[in-house]
Design a protein around this motif. Structure first.
Motif, PDB file in Angstrom:
ATOM      1  N   GLU A 733      37.697  90.930  35.543  1.00  0.00           N
ATOM      2  CA  GLU A 733      37.314  91.604  36.786  1.00  0.00           C
ATOM      3  C   GLU A 733      35.948  92.264  36.578  1.00  0.00           C
ATOM      4  OE1 GLU A 733      39.312  94.635  40.047  1.00  0.00           O
ATOM      5  OE2 GLU A 733      39.517  95.063  37.911  1.00  0.00           O
ATOM      6  N   CYS A 734      35.209  92.318  37.671  1.00  0.00           N
ATOM      7  CA  CYS A 734      33.877  92.933  37.585  1.00  0.00           C
ATOM      8  C   CYS A 734      33.614  93.723  38.867  1.00  0.00           C
ATOM      9  CB  CYS A 734      32.800  91.859  37.395  1.00  0.00           C
ATOM     10  SG  CYS A 734      31.153  92.535  37.141  1.00  0.00           S
ATOM     11  N   VAL A 735      33.262  94.989  38.696  1.00  0.00           N
ATOM     12  CA  VAL A 735      32.838  95.841  39.814  1.00  0.00           C
ATOM     13  C   VAL A 735      31.405  96.297  39.531  1.00  0.00           C
ATOM     14  CG1 VAL A 735      35.172  96.526  40.424  1.00  0.00           C
ATOM     15  CG2 VAL A 735      33.922  97.852  38.721  1.00  0.00           C
ATOM     16  N   ARG A 736      30.951  97.246  40.266  1.00  0.00           N
ATOM     17  CA  ARG A 736      29.541  97.608  40.164  1.00  0.00           C
ATOM     18  C   ARG A 736      29.142  98.131  38.795  1.00  0.00           C
ATOM     19  NH1 ARG A 736      28.405 100.726  45.946  1.00  0.00           N
ATOM     20  NH2 ARG A 736      28.776  98.898  47.303  1.00  0.00           N
ATOM     21  N   ASP A 737      30.001  98.978  38.227  1.00  0.00           N
ATOM     22  CA  ASP A 737      29.604  99.618  36.973  1.00  0.00           C
ATOM     23  C   ASP A 737      30.606  99.399  35.844  1.00  0.00           C
ATOM     24  OD1 ASP A 737      31.639 101.025  38.049  1.00  0.00           O
ATOM     25  OD2 ASP A 737      30.763 103.015  37.736  1.00  0.00           O
ATOM     26  N   SER A 738      31.484  98.480  35.981  1.00  0.00           N
ATOM     27  CA  SER A 738      32.459  98.241  34.918  1.00  0.00           C
ATOM     28  C   SER A 738      32.910  96.780  34.961  1.00  0.00           C
ATOM     29  CB  SER A 738      33.670  99.168  35.064  1.00  0.00           C
ATOM     30  OG  SER A 738      34.387  98.853  36.249  1.00  0.00           O
ATOM     31  N   MET A 739      33.383  96.352  33.798  1.00  0.00           N
ATOM     32  CA  MET A 739      33.912  94.992  33.649  1.00  0.00           C
ATOM     33  C   MET A 739      35.184  95.056  32.817  1.00  0.00           C
ATOM     34  SD  MET A 739      30.317  93.062  32.767  1.00  0.00           S
ATOM     35  CE  MET A 739      30.917  91.396  33.017  1.00  0.00           C
ATOM     36  N   VAL A 740      36.170  94.266  33.209  1.00  0.00           N
ATOM     37  CA  VAL A 740      37.426  94.177  32.456  1.00  0.00           C
ATOM     38  C   VAL A 740      37.353  92.929  31.590  1.00  0.00           C
ATOM     39  CG1 VAL A 740      39.921  93.977  32.555  1.00  0.00           C
ATOM     40  CG2 VAL A 740      38.698  95.381  34.251  1.00  0.00           C
ATOM     41  N   ALA A 826      37.840  85.935  47.753  1.00  0.00           N
ATOM     42  CA  ALA A 826      39.135  86.237  48.374  1.00  0.00           C
ATOM     43  C   ALA A 826      40.299  85.866  47.464  1.00  0.00           C
ATOM     44  CB  ALA A 826      39.256  85.497  49.713  1.00  0.00           C
ATOM     45  N   VAL A 827      40.109  84.822  46.655  1.00  0.00           N
ATOM     46  CA  VAL A 827      41.217  84.355  45.810  1.00  0.00           C
ATOM     47  C   VAL A 827      41.289  85.216  44.560  1.00  0.00           C
ATOM     48  CG1 VAL A 827      41.079  81.996  46.670  1.00  0.00           C
ATOM     49  CG2 VAL A 827      39.694  82.696  44.705  1.00  0.00           C
ATOM     50  N   PRO A 828      42.421  85.225  43.876  1.00  0.00           N
ATOM     51  CA  PRO A 828      42.559  86.084  42.693  1.00  0.00           C
ATOM     52  C   PRO A 828      41.769  85.552  41.507  1.00  0.00           C
ATOM     53  CG  PRO A 828      44.551  84.794  43.028  1.00  0.00           C
ATOM     54  CD  PRO A 828      43.694  84.561  44.228  1.00  0.00           C
ATOM     55  N   GLY A 829      41.589  86.445  40.520  1.00  0.00           N
ATOM     56  CA  GLY A 829      40.925  86.075  39.279  1.00  0.00           C
ATOM     57  C   GLY A 829      41.869  85.304  38.367  1.00  0.00           C
ATOM     58  N   PRO A 830      41.410  85.010  37.165  1.00  0.00           N
ATOM     59  CA  PRO A 830      42.234  84.195  36.249  1.00  0.00           C
ATOM     60  C   PRO A 830      43.324  85.024  35.576  1.00  0.00           C
ATOM     61  CG  PRO A 830      40.167  84.761  35.203  1.00  0.00           C
ATOM     62  CD  PRO A 830      40.077  85.301  36.592  1.00  0.00           C
ATOM     63  N   PRO A 831      44.522  84.460  35.423  1.00  0.00           N
ATOM     64  CA  PRO A 831      45.509  85.111  34.552  1.00  0.00           C
ATOM     65  C   PRO A 831      44.983  85.133  33.111  1.00  0.00           C
ATOM     66  CG  PRO A 831      46.546  83.458  35.965  1.00  0.00           C
ATOM     67  CD  PRO A 831      45.052  83.263  36.078  1.00  0.00           C
ATOM     68  N   HIS A 832      45.583  85.942  32.290  1.00  0.00           N
ATOM     69  CA  HIS A 832      45.086  86.068  30.927  1.00  0.00           C
ATOM     70  C   HIS A 832      46.254  86.277  29.960  1.00  0.00           C
ATOM     71  CE1 HIS A 832      45.562  90.245  32.199  1.00  0.00           C
ATOM     72  NE2 HIS A 832      45.575  90.594  30.926  1.00  0.00           N
ATOM     73  N   ASP A 833      45.882  86.305  28.678  1.00  0.00           N
ATOM     74  CA  ASP A 833      46.836  86.546  27.594  1.00  0.00           C
ATOM     75  C   ASP A 833      47.983  85.532  27.634  1.00  0.00           C
ATOM     76  OD1 ASP A 833      47.833  87.655  25.337  1.00  0.00           O
ATOM     77  OD2 ASP A 833      48.715  89.422  26.308  1.00  0.00           O
ATOM     78  N   LEU A 834      47.638  84.254  27.622  1.00  0.00           N
ATOM     79  CA  LEU A 834      48.656  83.199  27.604  1.00  0.00           C
ATOM     80  C   LEU A 834      49.287  83.116  26.211  1.00  0.00           C
ATOM     81  CD1 LEU A 834      46.921  82.455  30.138  1.00  0.00           C
ATOM     82  CD2 LEU A 834      47.495  80.061  29.664  1.00  0.00           C
ATOM     83  N   GLN A 835      50.591  83.068  26.181  1.00  0.00           N
ATOM     84  CA  GLN A 835      51.335  83.023  24.921  1.00  0.00           C
ATOM     85  C   GLN A 835      52.376  81.910  24.988  1.00  0.00           C
ATOM     86  OE1 GLN A 835      52.791  86.819  23.433  1.00  0.00           O
ATOM     87  NE2 GLN A 835      51.399  87.907  24.839  1.00  0.00           N
ATOM     88  N   ILE A 836      52.642  81.327  23.808  1.00  0.00           N
ATOM     89  CA  ILE A 836      53.625  80.243  23.687  1.00  0.00           C
ATOM     90  C   ILE A 836      54.824  80.760  22.910  1.00  0.00           C
ATOM     91  CG2 ILE A 836      54.039  77.881  22.911  1.00  0.00           C
ATOM     92  CD1 ILE A 836      51.954  78.024  25.054  1.00  0.00           C
ATOM     93  N   LYS A 849      49.870  87.016  31.676  1.00  0.00           N
ATOM     94  CA  LYS A 849      49.782  88.285  32.385  1.00  0.00           C
ATOM     95  C   LYS A 849      49.043  88.064  33.689  1.00  0.00           C
ATOM     96  CE  LYS A 849      50.082  91.305  28.377  1.00  0.00           C
ATOM     97  NZ  LYS A 849      49.410  92.366  27.577  1.00  0.00           N
ATOM     98  N   PRO A 850      49.401  88.824  34.725  1.00  0.00           N
ATOM     99  CA  PRO A 850      48.770  88.624  36.046  1.00  0.00           C
ATOM    100  C   PRO A 850      47.271  88.904  35.978  1.00  0.00           C
ATOM    101  CG  PRO A 850      50.717  90.010  36.209  1.00  0.00           C
ATOM    102  CD  PRO A 850      50.413  89.886  34.753  1.00  0.00           C
ATOM    103  N   PRO A 851      46.535  88.324  36.894  1.00  0.00           N
ATOM    104  CA  PRO A 851      45.089  88.594  36.909  1.00  0.00           C
ATOM    105  C   PRO A 851      44.822  90.053  37.250  1.00  0.00           C
ATOM    106  CG  PRO A 851      45.742  87.330  38.841  1.00  0.00           C
ATOM    107  CD  PRO A 851      46.943  87.373  37.952  1.00  0.00           C
ATOM    108  N   VAL A 852      43.782  90.578  36.649  1.00  0.00           N
ATOM    109  CA  VAL A 852      43.384  91.957  36.948  1.00  0.00           C
ATOM    110  C   VAL A 852      42.799  92.039  38.353  1.00  0.00           C
ATOM    111  CG1 VAL A 852      41.893  93.867  36.232  1.00  0.00           C
ATOM    112  CG2 VAL A 852      43.010  92.427  34.507  1.00  0.00           C
ATOM    113  N   TYR A 853      42.036  91.029  38.715  1.00  0.00           N
ATOM    114  CA  TYR A 853      41.446  90.982  40.055  1.00  0.00           C
ATOM    115  C   TYR A 853      42.403  90.229  40.977  1.00  0.00           C
ATOM    116  CZ  TYR A 853      38.176  89.965  43.843  1.00  0.00           C
ATOM    117  OH  TYR A 853      37.572  89.871  45.069  1.00  0.00           O
ATOM    118  N   GLN A 854      42.969  90.952  41.969  1.00  0.00           N
ATOM    119  CA  GLN A 854      43.972  90.378  42.848  1.00  0.00           C
ATOM    120  C   GLN A 854      43.372  89.584  44.001  1.00  0.00           C
ATOM    121  OE1 GLN A 854      47.547  90.860  42.605  1.00  0.00           O
ATOM    122  NE2 GLN A 854      46.978  91.504  40.529  1.00  0.00           N
TER     123      GLN A 854
END
Length: 1596
Positions: A733-740, A826-836, A849-854
């Motif tokens: 996720e990315c906003v004006r002054d921060s990034m996840v 408009a669409v959500p960001g990528p899911p992350h932390d995929l584990q097997i 884990k669900p995307p941080v950007y919904q």
């Protein structure tokens, strides 16, 4: 011994005359005497070969005093081509000692005085007794004897000059290292080839800093073998980009070579125009071999005396037929060669090293090296060898590594290494044993044990070879002997060096010449004399030869002097030594000595060397000091790395022994049994989880040092290191002054849990990176973090470091450059932390884990994509067609062994968002030892989930999850973990517990499993839990009732299991029953069978029976209701069984009377009886009348039988031998009735009745008819002269059999034209004068009272045409046969008659039209005249009459009848004899059968006719000839001919039957022909062709 020589002297008899035998000296004297006159030319000829010299041979001959020239030892032929070498015989020089010329010296040598003087010089004792020769002369004589050493030295120097590589020269690079450019994480190998002498020392430098492989274990590997030196850098990174230098240095100089290594890194996607990274070296043949060593041997432990095998499987791709890689084995980096101790074997895909007899010398690090054209692969593992069990308890271990350090002709110094195990008591010393090669006898060399690990063995025989072994001894006893040393010969080192020296190529010839000696020069002083070893047993001196070398061979005298005096005493007074090394014995211990050495040769004795410092006799070598601080470090689950400080001021250190002990046990065990030279060692074979302490001691030849101080305790478990860097940094996720940011967990976590992550960032301005800044001071536990305080529209890079309890790891590689701008999609960001998780052969579980950007709307589902790891991008496909709301999914139907990658996309109302990062490739394979979650319900009804893992390490933990979220609330589940097992216990199972439960084990290779608790499964488990809480005694069978013999009633059930305390209550209608006469109770607790037996049932016993069971708190009961019809039936059956029991006390029927129809259609009544005895009788009755009585039966149990089939009549019984009649058995209604069998004796009787009347008899006959019908043959078609016949055969026929003929499925109405009948077992249907209207399907139906049996045949088409044609042919043949001309009555074969008699013969003629008759004599036609009258009257009678017979009438006569239908003949022979004329006329004629009839006037005595045959045979013959039989299979002609033959045979049979007096055999033949026309035709044909028997002879 005077006649034998040591082996090394046999090849060099010229070397030292003192070694020669008397016989050799005598022969040499004779040779010199005989060649006295040619002394000048003896050096120029040897076996026809010339010896070259710088002076030339001619010059030597002309000069009275030949000039001395530099000798050469090359043998050349006449073309001056080198063909070998010459061994010169050194004659010595007497010129300086005697003052004689060369000629005079030659004469002196021939005198006995000179020989005596020379012999006295060779013996030390004779030299001392000689008073006529001065000391100077003796020394010169001695120098003459040994001066050959100098010649040998010059010989070696000559060949050194010929071989340039053997000369000392500065290092040279034959092959220089080359520069490499490699990709990151690849390996690179720099190598070079260096020449130089002495061998140069090679050092590698990186940016002018020496490379130390020990400081960076696993990073660098340096090898030097066979002048090939290499530096291997593993897993290159940016820091390895540098200039590398290799330096080679020896005493002649130093030389360096340079090479650069550039390490490149992939950035993003690989540019397709860039060259692909090189995966390995390319061979010169264009093939790159990939070598993999699999199925490896591990750290191995053995014991002395055992055998051991190390092996690895080697996979080389591509596999080329007959390609042989180079397979080598190394121990401690020393190449091994096959020996009696170890064998190497290569089978084509597996390399094996086998130890035939383990010794402690075999301990070490073993390396397998497989070399191909493309490079090499290695694998190493350590082998430990423990001491064998001592023969005496407490005895020390065997010494090891026995070697011969210094070998001379009269002594050998033996060295060894002390054992690590002293048996608990100090070692008192060692015994050295020797054994001469070729024998098996061991001799102890020292009487008292020696403590010093070196011992000089004396008393050896010069020239013989020996092996040695050593034994250790303490106060408990003697150790096992060590491994024997290598064989060594007792001989002078100079002789040994000369035998090993380089020689010219062998030409097959040794040319022995004599050469004039060079002018002698007295050698100077020896150099650098020093005492190299000093013990209480011996002192070893060593020195260097003098700088200037004389032309004669140099030898040495050793002198000693007690310190403080100036009295020098020569040690080797007899023979000077040849080598610059000497051992002195028999010195007084404790005294101080000084030593010096003099050189000598034939020219004289030189000046002495500088004396040594005073040396006190005693052990000069001290025991080393104890090693310093010992530091153990965790390594693996079974090993510990032990390092220590080296012993200070240790001299001649051999190595170190390490011992380990479990804390608190006070039992020390050796970690190595062979000394190690380094100060670091890995101790293997330790117990996981135990704590150990270690200690070390040093060892040299003087002995073992004291132990070091004990180390700190260390627990044996895997070592902890800082984790590897994370990777895969992405923006969530990315906003004006921060990034996840998000990243992936490091591939190596360092053996401990990761405690957190640290994120750094830096700003990128115009492509130039700035400084790194910390984003978080406190570690974050999640793999996602929001970096704040960034500037909008600026570019940033990030790096992440992982931390565990060992520290913070190195940072990851800088991420891609990300722009800090607010996301507005408009669409959500990528899911992350995929584990097997839960990887199996056909399935796995994917978590994310669900995307941080919904996006603009919340996420409402996910899609999962899959593809094979090596498939292109186009191969991505969806796993789920419908979006899943959970953040996990189980993916099934995977292909076993295939590797897959996955990605996830999130969706909301606006659509599907970006894809997540792709997972690492995951192979679909179930790892060995994988367990599943097991559900268990214990005896108390507690439900639990259980999981077991076999790959735990001490830091591993079991993590339980519900729906893949870790369980932290203990209210629903209680987690219990012990060892490698973990249990999750449900506190109060309910519907809220439904879900997917999983367990993950940390610090393992993904060990996990899951279990789905569904509503149905929960219900099932609750039922089981209830049963366990409130137990019920399980029953194998419920309460049941059965009848026993004598009508007794048994109530019983069987429980699964009951203890000895179990009890049972028997209840009837709520009343407890007790044991008594009416009720017998029994409870077998071993089998669980509970029973109650009643003798009989009465109406009062109607009701409910119940068995009540109790065993502790477990109970159960079972009831049986016996009322109404059920009870009455049981009571009736009980009474019946009671009566049956009494019936069976006497003779009785086991099986009652019944009937059986045999395949032969015989009806047999039978019954099985039992309990019989001899007095028992069996009576058979039919309708109350006795028909048979069986008495005196000889069996106790058996079967009684009665055959009721009746035959036609007594006559039929008499003719029972006839096969046809035997098959015609008849059962009639007379056989119906009531049959009865009565058994009786004194014990009683029993009766069995069988009613065979009315329907029962019909059923019996229908069974008989069924057998007959099944025996019928298929319906066949044949033709006769009357029409077409359909027929079938049955095996047996009964007159009561009902058959129906059908035409086109309708019953046939019989008439004169269509008839049916039976002939024997043939059932036929005859169609007279058939027409086309008779074509169709015909069938015969057998009626057996059931379904019946029908046989059918199709009379139409070709079948009808063939049958109809055959009918026409047979009909015509029959008409022709009846109208054919024939001789109805035959003629006699021979007629004998007296001359003058009259002869009259008459025969019957038939045929329509009337035949023509012709008579022949001797095959010539005759006509009627007065002498021979021929008549044919009424068209029926032909007569032959001779009025007066004379001898000219003798001959063969024939009658020939002929009409349009055929021809037939008859003949006879007439014999005329001389005799008295008779007035009477003899007449002969034949009746209708062809018999000869005499006339009325024939005398009776002349009526002697012998008839042995009839004309019937001839008639048959003529018929058979007119009807030849041809058997042609497979065509229509054969069928028609077969029908024709059958018709003819039948006709013959009819005609033969019509004869009034046919013989019995002919009648039988007719019958058989009627039954089987084919068989008849086959029998008649050979009979017709047989030669006729003797014909009737008629005499008077």
């Amino acid at each position: 011994m005077s006649g034998s020589l040591p082996f090394y002297q046999k090849h060099h008899r010229h070397y030292d005359r003192g070694y020669r035998s008397k016989e050799t000296e005598s022969k040499l004297s004779q040779y010199q005497s005989s060649s006295r006159y040619a002394a000048g030319s003896s050096t120029s000829r040897s076996r026809g070969l010339s010896v070259s010299s710088h002076s030339g041979l001619d010059e030597n001959r002309l000069s009275p005093i030949p000039k001395r020239a530099k000798p050469t030892y090359l043998a050349v032929d006449r073309e001056n081509q080198i063909i070998g070498y010459v061994v010169p015989i050194f004659r010595g020089s007497q010129e300086f000692a005697t003052g004689l010329s060369g000629t005079q010296e030659s004469r002196v040598r021939d005198t006995a005085a000179y020989m005596a003087r020379r012999d006295m010089f060779t013996s030390g004792l004779e030299m001392e007794r000689s008073e006529q020769i001065s000391r100077k002369e003796v020394m010169r004589e001695s120098a003459e004897r040994i001066s050959q050493n100098k010649r040998i030295h010059e010989h070696e120097e000559h060949f050194k000059r010929m071989n340039e590589d053997s000369l000392m020269h500065a290092p040279e690079f034959v092959i220089k290292p080359r520069s490499h450019t490699v990709w990151e994480k690849q390996c690179v190998r720099l190598h070079c080839t260096v020449s130089g002498w002495p061998d140069p020392r090679v050092v590698w430098y990186k940016n002018n800093v020496a490379v130390d492989p020990l400081a960076n274990p696993g990073k660098y590997k340096v090898e030097s073998r066979y002048n090939v030196h290499s530096l291997e850098i593993n897993r290159c990174d940016f820091d390895d980009t540098a200039q590398y230098r290799v330096s080679a240095m020896n005493s002649k100089g130093e030389l360096s070579a340079f090479a650069s290594v550039v390490v490149k890194r992939f950035k993003g996607e690989v540019d397709e125009f860039l060259p692909a990274p090189r995966q390995g070296p390319v061979s010169e043949y264009g093939i790159t071999f990939q070598t993999h060593i699999v199925d490896k041997f591990g750290v191995s432990f053995g014991r002395e005396g055992e055998t051991m095998s190390l092996g690895c499987t080697v996979v080389i791709y591509p596999a080329l037929h007959r390609y042989q890689p180079e397979v080598q084995w190394y121990r401690d980096d020393v190449l091994l060669s096959p020996s009696k101790w170890h064998h190497m074997h290569w089978s084509g895909d597996r390399a094996t090293l086998t130890f035939t007899h383990l010794n402690k010398e075999d301990e070490g690090l073993y390396t397998l090296r497989v070399t191909t054209k493309s490079g090499y692969e290695t694998y190493s593992a350590y082998v430990f060898v423990r001491d064998a069990d001592a023969e005496v308890e407490g005895a020390p271990g065997a010494p090891l590594d026995v070697r011969c350090l210094d070998a001379n002709k009269d002594y050998i110094i033996v060295t060894w290494k002390q054992p690590a195990v002293d048996g608990g008591n100090s070692i008192l010393g060692y015994f050295v044993d020797r054994c001469e090669i070729g024998t098996t006898h061991w001799i102890q060399c020292n009487d008292t044990p020696v403590k010093f690990a070196r011992f000089p063995v004396t008393g050896l025989v010069e020239g013989r070879s020996y092996i040695f072994r050593v034994r250790a001894v303490n106060k408990s006893g003697m150790s096992h002997p060590s491994r024997v040393s290598e064989p060594v010969a007792a001989m002078d080192p100079a002789d040994r060096a000369r035998m090993r020296g380089t020689s010219a190529p062998w030409t097959g010839q040794i040319i022995v010449t004599e050469e004039e000696p060079a002018e002698g020069v007295v050698p100077g002083q020896p150099l650098e004399l020093q005492v190299t070893e000093a013990t209480k047993n011996y002192v070893v001196l060593s020195w260097k030869p003098p700088g200037e070398k004389g032309l004669e061979g140099v030898m040495y005298y050793v002198e000693k002097c007690v310190s403080g005096t100036d009295s020098w005493q020569r040690v080797n007074t007899e023979i000077p030594v040849k080598s610059p090394r000497f051992a002195l014995f028999d010195l007084a211990e404790g005294k101080s000595y000084r030593f010096r050495v003099r050189c000598c040769n034939s020219a004289g004795v030189g000046e002495p060397s500088d004396p040594t410092e005073a040396t006190t006799v005693g052990d000069k070598l001290d025991i080393p000091s104890a090693p310093g601080k010992v530091v153990p470090t965790r390594n693996t689950d079974t090993s510990v790395v032990v390092s220590w400080e080296a012993s200070r001021d240790a001299k001649e250190l051999i190595g170190y022994y390490i011992e380990g002990s479990i804390v608190g046990s006070q039992v020390w065990e050796p970690c190595n049994n062979k000394p190690v030279n380094a100060t670091r060692f890995i101790c293997h074979g330790l117990i996981t989880g135990e704590k150990y302490v270690f200690r070390v001691r040093a060892v040299n030849a003087a002995g073992l040092s004291q132990f070091s101080q004990e180390s700190e305790p260390v627990e044996v478990k895997a070592a902890i290191a800082s984790p590897a860097p994370p990777y895969g940094i992405t923006v969530l996720e990315c906003v004006r002054d921060s990034m996840v940011l998000a990243w992936k967990q490091p591939t190596f976590i360092g053996g401990a849990d990761i405690t957190g992550y640290f994120v750094d960032y830096r700003e990128i301005i115009d492509g130039v990176p700035g400084k790194w800044h910390e984003a978080n001071i406190k570690a974050v536990s999640e793999r996602a973090y929001r970096v704040s305080d960034l500037k909008e529209n600026r570019k940033y890079q990030f790096q992440v470091r992982a931390a565990n309890m060992a520290g913070v790891g190195i940072p990851s590689l800088p991420s891609d450059t990300f722009l800090c701008e607010e996301w507005t999609i408009a669409v959500p960001g990528p899911p992350h932390d995929l584990q097997i998780r839960d990887v199996r052969n056909d399935s796995l579980v994917l978590l994310w884990k669900p995307p941080v950007y919904q996006g603009r709307n919340p996420v409402n589902g996910y899609y999962v994509d899959i593809k094979e790891a090596d498939a292109p991008e186009e191969a991505w496909r969806g796993v789920n067609n419908k979006a899943t709301e959970t953040t996990y999914i189980k993916i099934q139907n995977l292909k076993e062994g295939e590797s897959y990658v996955f990605r996830v996309r999130a969706q909301n109302k606006a659509g599907v968002g970006k894809t997540s990062d792709v997972t690492e490739p995951v192979p679909a394979l179930t790892k060995p030892g994988t367990k599943e979650i097991v559900v268990d319900v214990d005896d108390n009804g507690v439900i639990s989930l259980n999981f077991e893992c076999g790959d735990l390490i001490p830091d591993s933990k079991f993590v339980w999850s519900k729906n893949y979220e870790e369980i932290t609330d203990p209210s629903r589940l209680t987690i219990e973990t012990k060892g490698n097992k973990s249990k999750a216990v449900f506190n109060t199972p309910a519907e809220e517990d439904i879900g997917i439960y999983s367990c993950l084990v940390t610090h393992t290779d993904g060990a996990s499993a899951s279990y789905t608790l569904s509503e149905e499964e929960l219900k099932r488990l609750l039922e089981i839990s209830h049963d366990h809480k409130f137990p019920i005694i399980p029953l194998k069978s419920e309460l049941a009732v059965e009848l026993l013999e004598k009508g007794r009633v048994r109530f019983w059930l069987q429980a699964e299991k009951m203890s000895a305390n179990g009890k049972v209550d028997y209840v009837f209608n709520d009343n407890v029953l007790s044991q008594g006469e009416k009720y017998k109770m029994n409870f077998d607790k071993n089998t669980g069978v509970i029973e109650m037996i009643m003798e009989s049932l009465t109406p009062a016993d109607e009701g409910t029976f119940t068995f009540q069971l109790q065993d502790g708190k477990a109970t159960n009961q079972s009831s049986l209701v016996l009322i109404g019809e059920v009870f009455k039936g049981l009571q009736k059956e009980s009474e019946f069984q009671r009566k049956e029991w009494f019936r069976k006390q006497g003779p009785h029927f086991i099986e009652y009377l019944s009937y059986e129809v045999t395949p032969e259609c015989c009806v047999i009544l039978k019954c099985k009886v039992g309990n019989m005895k001899k007095e028992t009788s069996a009576l058979w009755y039919k309708d109350g009348h006795q028909i048979k009585a069986d008495e005196h039966l000889g069996f106790t149990e058996g079967v009684l039988k009665l055959e009721i089939a009746q035959r036609d009549s007594p006559a039929a019984t008499a003719d029972f031998a006839d096969d046809v009649i035997r098959r015609r058995l008849k059962i009639t209604t007379k056989d119906s009735g009531v049959y009865e069998v009565v058994l009786k004796d004194d014990r009683g009787k029993d009766t069995s009745t069988l009613n065979l009347t009315n329907q029962s008899f019909k059923d019996l006959m229908n069974e008989v008819f069924s057998f007959i019908a099944n025996s019928s043959t298929p319906l066949k078609i044949t033709s006769t002269d009357e029409g077409i016949r359909l027929y079938t055969f049955v095996s047996y026929y009964n007159d009561l059999l009902q058959v129906t003929w059908h035409y086109k499925d309708s019953a046939i109405a019989f008439s004169d034209r269509i008839k049916s009948g039976v002939v024997g077992e043939q059932l036929w249907l005859q169609i007279k004068e058939p027409t086309e209207k008779d074509m169709g399907k015909y069938a015969i139906e057998f009626n057996d009272g059931k379904g019946g049996l029908r046989r059918s045949v199709e009379l139409s088409g070709q079948a009808f045409d063939d049958a109809f044609a055959e009918f026409k042919r047979l009909k015509a043949a029959a008409i022709a046969e009846r109208s054919r001309a024939r001789v109805a009555g035959g003629l006699p074969d021979v007629v004998t008659i007296q001359e003058g008699k009259a002869l009259n013969l008459t025969c019957n003629i038939s045929g329509d039209p009337v035949p023509e008759v012709t008579w022949l004599k001797n095959d010539r036609e005759i006509t009627s005249d007065d002498h021979c009258i021929l008549k044919f009257e009424s068209g029926k009678f032909a007569s032959f009459t001779i009025t007066g017979v004379n001898t000219s009438d003798s001959g063969k006569y024939s009658i020939l009848v002929k009409n349009k239908y055929g021809t037939e003949s008859g003949d006879f022979t007439l014999e005329v004899t001389e005799g008295t004329p008779d007035l009477g006329v003899t007449s002969y004629w034949t009746d209708a059968e062809g018999n000869v009839v005499f006339g009325p006037n024939t005398p009776k005595e002349r009526m002697k006719t012998t008839v042995t045959g009839t004309k019937m045979e001839k008639r048959k013959k003529s018929i058979s000839k007119s009807l030849p039989v041809e058997k042609v299979e497979g065509n229509k002609e054969s069928k028609s001919k077969k029908l024709e033959v059958q018709k003819d045979v039948e006709k013959v049979a009819v005609d033969a039957a019509a004869e009034p007096k046919a013989s019995e055999s002919e009648q039988t033949e007719v019958v058989k022909a009627e039954i089987d026309p084919e068989d008849a035709s086959e029998r008649l044909e050979p009979e017709a062709e047989a030669s006729p028997e003797t014909q009737p002879e008629i005499t008077e």
